[in-house]
Write an enzyme that holds these catalytic residues in place. Structure first.
Site, PDB file in Angstrom:
ATOM      1  CG  ASP A  25      53.934  66.783  19.079  1.00  0.00           C
ATOM      2  OD1 ASP A  25      53.967  66.778  20.328  1.00  0.00           O
ATOM      3  OD2 ASP A  25      53.662  65.783  18.407  1.00  0.00           O
ATOM      4  CE  LYS A 126      52.585  64.162  21.351  1.00  0.00           C
ATOM      5  NZ  LYS A 126      52.869  63.638  20.013  1.00  0.00           N
ATOM      6  CB  CYS A 159      50.578  64.825  17.112  1.00  0.00           C
ATOM      7  SG  CYS A 159      51.859  63.617  16.697  1.00  0.00           S
TER       8      CYS A 159
END
Length: 213
Positions: A25, A126, A159
């Site tokens: 991310d 995701k 995450c």
């Protein structure tokens, strides 16, 4: 080979045997200055990520970039990240945003241009925190005969941690690169790394991981 009695006894080279790098991310809406979910410390991890990416490329090892993408319809995650609602559109793919440290409009959900993926890299999109949940990541890794993971990115206690724990449960020897992950909460960052090293995998600086490779 027979497993040693403890994780600390496993030789470093075995911790990263047949590895893939998972960059979690590092997207414009988390990293760029003034981003809706800005993690300022993420910018300090760019160099460590670059070094790891270069090392994996040089060895021909798989590199995975994950992208968190917000769903445009109301969902549970909006309760904890209201920036993902339509008025801000954090991490909405295709939404253009201007940031204080970049002159041009950028796709808010894309990986930062400092670490732009190259052809052959794997992109995993995701809609939640973990990169394994509801994605094809495990299938990709198994197809490439990957046995271990090195994980970088942001946010450490969200995450990154979720992905690293999922990796453990999928049977991958997993190492978090301590200087290549970041958080907006230093105390949670430290606690996450300490807890992960206690029961799930290894935590090491990027230069140490490069020596293991």
């Amino acid at each position: 080979m027979d497993l040693p009695q403890t994780a600390a006894e496993l030789p470093p080279a075995e911790r990263v045997r047949d590895p893939a790098l998972v960059v979690v991310d590092l997207q414009n809406d988390f990293v760029r200055e003034g981003a809706p979910l800005e993690v300022p410390d993420a910018r300090a991890t760019i160099d460590a990520n670059r070094r790891l990416i270069a090392a994996f490329r040089a060895r021909g090892r798989p590199i995975v970039f994950t992208r968190f993408l917000s769903r445009p319809a109301a969902n549970l995650l909006w309760l904890w990240s209201p920036q993902c609602r339509p008025d801000t559109r954090c991490c909405w793919p295709g939404h253009q945003r201007r940031y204080a440290d970049r002159h041009a409009l950028l796709d808010c959900a894309e990986v930062i241009d400092d670490l732009a993926p190259e052809p052959g890299d794997i992109i995993i999109d995701k809609h939640g925190y973990g990169a394994f949940h509801g994605t094809g990541l495990d299938d990709w890794l198994k197809a490439l005969a990957v046995r271990s993971l090195v994980i970088t990115g942001t946010v450490t206690q969200i995450c990154v941690e979720e992905t690293a724990r999922e990796a453990f449960h999928h049977g991958y020897r997993t190492t978090i690169a301590a200087d290549a992950v970041s958080s907006f909460a230093p105390e949670l960052h430290s606690a996450t790394l300490k807890n992960f090293a206690m029961k799930f995998g290894w935590v090491a600086a990027s230069d140490e991981i490069l020596q293991w490779l």
